[in-house]
Each structure stands twice: as structure tokens, then as C-alpha cells.
Scaffold this motif. Structure first.
Motif, mmCIF file in Angstrom:
data_model
loop_
_atom_site.group_PDB
_atom_site.id
_atom_site.type_symbol
_atom_site.label_atom_id
_atom_site.label_comp_id
_atom_site.label_asym_id
_atom_site.label_seq_id
_atom_site.Cartn_x
_atom_site.Cartn_y
_atom_site.Cartn_z
ATOM 1 N N ASN A 163 -3.867 0.787 -2.287
ATOM 2 C CA ASN A 163 -3.104 0.873 -3.534
ATOM 3 C C ASN A 163 -4.092 0.563 -4.659
ATOM 4 O O ASN A 163 -5.309 0.589 -4.427
ATOM 5 N N VAL A 189 0.850 -1.198 0.000
ATOM 6 C CA VAL A 189 0.000 0.000 0.000
ATOM 7 C C VAL A 189 0.881 1.240 0.000
ATOM 8 O O VAL A 189 2.049 1.189 0.391
ATOM 9 N N HIS A 190 0.303 2.373 -0.453
ATOM 10 C CA HIS A 190 1.111 3.597 -0.498
ATOM 11 C C HIS A 190 0.307 4.856 -0.193
ATOM 12 O O HIS A 190 0.867 5.951 -0.230
#
Length: 222
Positions: A137, A113-114
Motif C-alpha cells: 500500500n 495492503v491492497h
């Protein structure tokens, strides 16, 4: 013409005197009963006045009690509101404590995830939901519920929230949606319950936040 003898006259006087005595006796008896009735009336009136006074005292005490109850109820509401506000602020504190760590925590679990989006609110077709933190994400989203102290009811509410989240946020309809719960205080029974329901369990450990799920854990996908 009938002649009345002296003896008959005396007899008449004696009869009149006897009846007078009886009448006088009855009069005295009536007067006595009247006095008793008057006394009873006065006693009844006295008791009535006492009862009236007691009623007034009772009414006064009831009003005082009602006033105290209203004051107590007001204080309880104020304390409850203060506790609720404190709980909300602590929940916000947990949210701010958890948010910076989420990306790295889930990357360590091989979930790349970001982005972290706070306070997501959605409403559609009469349904609504609010997500404290949404970690995403392009293929994955993790909805995180934050509390100062997590309960089983909180876990169940989050599970219900996850069930309807894709309906409310169609942009995430095709992602793998998972859930997590985070808290300053995470009782063991609540943590086990959330684990069994397929949720990630995040809890404070010293000055850091850790994911408590072991390597055997398999998250539920919504």
C-alpha cells in the motif's frame, strides 16, 4: 736340429685332443646358455604379449567404463534438470496459490495492503534481486518468497534480498518493508527460524493458506 720323439708326438696329440674336448665342452655349454636365453626371450615375449593384451583389455574396459560414466553423468544432469524444472513449477504453483489470499491475510493482521505484484525483478549498481510477490500500500510493502519446500538456506537468501531491496527499488525507499516466506511444505524448524528472524510464515493448511505467526509476533522492519 732337435729330434722329436714318438712319445712327445703322442703327448702333443693328447694335448690337442684334450683342448678340443674342452673347446667342445665350452661350445656345448655356450649353446645350452644360448638356448636358455632364447627360451627366456620367448617367455619374455610371451609375457609381453600377454601384458599388451591385458593392457588392451584394460583400456577397452576403461573406455567402456568412461562411456557408462558419461551416460550416467548425462542422466544425472537430465534428472537434476527435471527436478529443478519441477521445483520451479511447484514454486510457481505455490505463488499462484498464495497470491489471491495475501491481501485478506495481511488485512486480518491489520496491515491494510491492497496490491499484489508478482515477479518483481530489480537490478542497480551491480546488485540484483527477484521478488516472487510484493504486497503493498502507500506506507507498507511485504516481500514474499515462495517455495514448494522451504529451507533455512532459502530463508537466509530472502533475508539478504530484503537487506538490499530498498536500494534496488528506490520507489519503496520510504515504506515500511517487511518479509514473508510461503511454502507447500514448511518444516517446523524452518518456520521457527523464519519467525525468529522477523518474517511472516505462510503455509498451506488443507485447501487454504494461513499465516502461522502467533499474536506475540513482531515483524522486522527494513
Amino acid at each position: 736340429m732337435t729330434t722329436v720323439t714318438r712319445d712327445e708326438v703322442w703327448e702333443m696329440f693328447r694335448e690337442v685332443a684334450r683342448r678340443f674336448e674342452e673347446t667342445d665342452k665350452q661350445f656345448k655349454e655356450t649353446d645350452r646358455k644360448f638356448q636358455e636365453t632364447t627360451k627366456q626371450f620367448k617367455e619374455t615375449d610371451r609375457k609381453f604379449q600377454e601384458t599388451t593384451k591385458q593392457f588392451k583389455d584394460t583400456d577397452r574396459k576403461f573406455q567402456e567404463t568412461d562411456r557408462k560414466f558419461q551416460n550416467t553423468e548425462r542422466l544425472v544432469k537430465e534428472v537434476s534438470k527435471s527436478i529443478g524444472d519441477l521445483g520451479n513449477r511447484l514454486g510457481e504453483f505455490v505463488q499462484e496459490m498464495v497470491r489471491p489470499a495475501l491481501v485478506n491475510l495481511f488485512r486480518e493482521r491489520n496491515i491494510d495492503v491492497h496490491e499484489v505484484h508478482p515477479n518483481i525483478y530489480a537490478e542497480r549498481n551491480g546488485e540484483s534481486a527477484e521478488i516472487d510477490l510484493l504486497v503493498v500500500n502507500e506506507q507498507t510493502a511485504i516481500a514474499v518468497e515462495c517455495k514448494s519446500q522451504m529451507t533455512i538456506d532459502d530463508v537466509n537468501e530472502h533475508l539478504n534480498r530484503l537487506e538490499k531491496l530498498k536500494r534496488l527499488l528506490p520507489k519503496y525507499r520510504d515504506v515500511e518493508l517487511m518479509g514473508a516466506v510461503a511454502a507447500m511444505v514448511m518444516p517446523n524448524d524452518v518456520a521457527r527460524y523464519a519467525y525468529r528472524k522477523g518474517l511472516y510464515v505462510l503455509a498451506q493448511s488443507g485447501n487454504t493458506v494461513l499465516i502461522r505467526n502467533d499474536g506475540k509476533f513482531s515483524p522486522k522492519i527494513w
